[in-house]
Design an enzyme around this catalytic site. Structure first.
Site, PDB file in Angstrom:
ATOM      1  N   GLU A 177       0.799  -1.225   0.000  1.00 52.91           N
ATOM      2  CA  GLU A 177       0.000   0.000   0.000  1.00 52.91           C
ATOM      3  C   GLU A 177       0.837   1.285   0.000  1.00 52.91           C
ATOM      4  O   GLU A 177       0.434   2.291  -0.596  1.00 52.91           O
ATOM      5  CB  GLU A 177      -0.943   0.015   1.216  1.00 52.91           C
ATOM      6  CG  GLU A 177      -2.040  -1.027   1.195  1.00 52.91           C
ATOM      7  CD  GLU A 177      -3.137  -0.735   0.182  1.00 52.91           C
ATOM      8  OE1 GLU A 177      -3.178   0.388  -0.359  1.00 52.91           O
ATOM      9  OE2 GLU A 177      -3.939  -1.641  -0.089  1.00 52.91           O
TER      10      GLU A 177
ATOM     11  N   SER B  90     -48.669 -24.180  25.347  1.00 52.99           N
ATOM     12  CA  SER B  90     -49.096 -24.421  26.731  1.00 52.99           C
ATOM     13  C   SER B  90     -48.484 -23.462  27.739  1.00 52.99           C
ATOM     14  O   SER B  90     -48.924 -23.419  28.894  1.00 52.99           O
ATOM     15  CB  SER B  90     -48.761 -25.861  27.126  1.00 52.99           C
ATOM     16  OG  SER B  90     -49.534 -26.773  26.363  1.00 52.99           O
TER      17      SER B  90
END
Length: 685
Positions: free
Chosen positions: A94, A365
């Protein structure tokens, strides 16, 4: 004076004027440059986007998350926590002159200017690491002259205010590596499941090539392109002398263990809770979302990260990350309504949908206790009320419609009482109860407890067919855990701005007594039976070292476990997003999650029994008749009732002559007999 001399004098004069002008210009340039340098040095850099993000605090005042519209997944690390090979690879590919220049690559800048003039646009740019950092921290990626000027200013300021190592550290923590991973630590965990400090040369060279084009060079998207880019990085490292060609070849040929994306974990803590807080702050408290993202707010929440970690660890251990099966968990302190933990799914990075808040799940339930509570508080039924469990057709809507429920596995138990019906989750008993007490009282009770979803007044309401959310169920059960007192759920305690001024503070709220304490205790006592032998949660009872009340619930596509101790109410749901049917094995994950989480969350809290309030009485009953137990009722049990609803008659079905030698159990029973029992026994003899 000759013409030649005059000409020479004029040339000398012009030269002196030019030199004087140049000197003035140079001096002016030096002055301006000096002023500019002083100005840049003295002027503070703007706040980076992540510095303006609002922060989320836990109950202990620790920062656990930030709010960002970009949704960054980032974990900052120090430079010495990053593998040297990764740093070398990044610089080599870079910005080879990173440690030599002052933020700008002059040769690169000149080349870019020539290209841009030729193209009459911002077609090309020179990007040192410092320039890239300035752009990522403070600017957009638009290609305009004004943006380039700002970038140059910020680049110079970065170089003036930070050392090269500090700039490199910021860069490696900020740069984007694809798939939502910002910074090398997040990228290292994403691709290789390890810390950035442990990266090898092969892994480092692959990752260093990704930021050039995170989508294009992602190994998940195209492994060939990623490897081609890796070769370029390795060649650059050879050119800079960081490695030899032999080392480069070995690294390129190394087989990389890239982790599947399905195994990816988020680096942020409590991400589902953070999203929930965003919704509360924006939609309930009326704070603008842009202010939340960029206003530097401090949001102090109720979450307990020790409990949250216990919840996440338990879910991770019990759920299969490779399965599409999802989970939702909400835990509330019933004593103040504080939301203590929230898990919205198995993996936030693969699904941000918060299943803990979804109101489209049938509670099955686990809804029954609300109905039974209604029956108990209205005194229409008690814990020993008997109904026959058998195949039954129920008629409703003025006998124009019928409903025919069934029990799991087509198991019917004959005449049973409420405690047995709750423990084994008998559906026939439940619907019979609802038909006797009516829909409206049950719906009204649900709403008092904190259920906000719409409930349908039909017989199947007893079996939990009206969808609700995990959050609602945890809130409703917290009322039962708190002796009938409701504390509305609270998640945000306080919000301050960057200057620590109060923006919001939760108003003081008094607990509301929505259920009679005695009624809440009776239903709690009944729900403890769910963990007894024969109860639907008995298999996880061994994981619990404290009194717990709760209820399971199962449909073809949903599995629930909702329960509580005096200190914590928790709801757990397991199921599929698509409504796909769950297997028996899959349905058995909700209860273990509840049990293990509850014990971990309360490991430092001594076990505590549920307090018995005024208005509760206990008597021995014969469960087969629902009457007071006589001397020779073999299956007598101690049962709780609202005072005044306990049975008054004694069982007369179990009279038999006692054996000559009383057993120890008979002696103990005689001690429990009342004077009325002795008198009645004497009279009948």
């Amino acid at each position: 004076m000759s013409q030649t001399e005059e000409s020479t004098k004029k040339k000398t004069s012009r030269t002196m004027k030019v030199l004087k002008v140049l000197g003035i210009l140079a001096l002016t340039g030096i002055v301006l440059t000096t002023v500019l340098v002083i100005y840049l040095y003295a002027t503070s850099l703007p706040l980076a986007d992540n510095d303006r993000n609002s922060r989320l605090f836990d109950i202990n005042g620790e920062v656990i998350a930030t709010f960002s519209s970009s949704g960054k997944d980032s974990t900052p690390v120090k430079l010495d926590q990053i593998a040297p090979e990764l740093k070398e690879a990044t610089i080599a590919v870079e910005d080879r002159k990173f440690y030599e220049h002052y933020g700008f690559d002059i040769v690169g800048v000149g080349r870019a200017i020539l290209v841009n003039i030729k193209e009459m646009s911002m077609a090309q740019g020179a990007s040192t690491l410092t320039q890239q950092l300035a752009r990522n921290l403070y600017l957009t990626h638009e290609k305009t002259w004004s943006r380039k000027i700002k970038e140059a200013v910020y680049t110079a300021q970065l170089e003036m205010n930070f050392t090269k190592d500090e700039i490199l550290q910021m860069y490696l923590n900020e740069i984007y590596y694809g798939h939502g991973a910002y910074g090398i630590e997040a990228a290292s965990q994403l691709y290789f499941g390890k810390s950035a400090a442990d990266l090898t040369l092969a892994e480092s060279s692959l990752l260093a090539g990704v930021p050039k084009g995170p989508t294009y060079y992602s190994p998940y998207n195209n492994m060939k392109k990623a490897k081609d880019r890796q070769k370029i990085v390795l060649s650059a490292m050879v050119d800079t002398g960081d490695i030899t060609q032999s080392e480069a070849d070995t690294a390129y040929n190394e087989m990389l263990d890239i982790k599947p994306q399905s195994e990816r974990k988020t680096n942020e803590e409590a991400p589902y809770f953070r999203d929930y807080i965003r919704n509360v702050v924006v939609n309930e408290l009326g704070i603008d979302s842009s202010r939340l993202d960029h206003g530097g707010l401090n949001i102090y929440s109720t979450i307990d990260m020790r409990m949250q970690q216990a919840a996440e660890d338990t879910v991770a251990r019990i759920m299969d990350p490779k399965s599409q099966l999802q989970v939702g968990l909400v835990s509330i302190d019933p004593r103040d309504g504080y939301v203590k933990a929230m898990v919205g799914g198995t993996n936030y990075l693969t699904s941000q949908y918060n299943h803990a808040l979804a109101s489209n799940r049938q509670p099955a339930s686990s809804f029954k206790p609300i109905m039974y509570l209604t029956a108990i508080e209205s005194k229409q039924l008690t814990s020993v009320s008997l109904f026959e469990s058998k195949p039954t057709v129920f008629h409703y809507d003025n006998d124009r419609k019928t409903y025919e429920p069934s029990n799991f596995g087509e198991k019917y138990l004959g005449w049973i009482d409420m405690r047995k019906a709750i423990a084994v989750s008998d559906n026939i008993y439940a619907v019979t109860t609802l038909m006797q007490i009516g829909y409206e009282p049950v719906i009204a009770m649900a709403h008092k407890l904190g259920i906000t979803s719409s409930l349908s007044g039909v017989p199947s309401l007893a079996l939990g067919t009206s969808p609700v959310s995990v959050f609602e169920m945890a809130s409703a059960y917290s009322v039962l855990a708190n002796e009938g007192q409701r504390n509305a759920p609270i998640a945000v305690l306080k919000i301050t701005d960057a200057a620590d001024r109060i923006v919001y503070k939760v108003p003081e709220q008094a607990s509301e007594q929505v259920v009679d304490p005695a009624s809440a205790y009776v239903i709690t006592n009944l729900l403890e039976s769910v963990f007894d032998t024969g109860g639907t949660a008995h298999r996880v009872a061994g994981k619990l070292a404290r009194p717990v009340a709760g209820k399971t619930g199962t449909t073809s596509s949903d599995a629930w476990m909702v329960g509580y101790t005096p200190e914590l109410a928790t709801a757990v749901w397991v199921g599929y997003d698509e409504g796909k049917e769950i297997t028996t094995t899959e349905s058995r994950r909700a209860a273990p999650i509840f049990a293990e989480y509850t014990e971990k969350a309360l490991e430092n809290v001594p076990p505590k029994v549920f307090p018995v309030p005024e208005g509760v009485t206990s008597v021995y009953v014969d469960p087969t008749t629902g009457k007071l137990a006589g001397n020779y009722c073999e299956n007598r049990r101690l049962e709780v009732f609202l005072r005044g609803t306990e049975p008054a008659e004694y069982c007369t079905e179990h009279y038999a002559e006692p054996e000559q030698d009383s057993t120890e159990q008979d002696i103990e029973r005689e001690r429990d007999d009342t004077w009325w029992d002795h008198f009645k026994n004497w009279w009948t003899k």
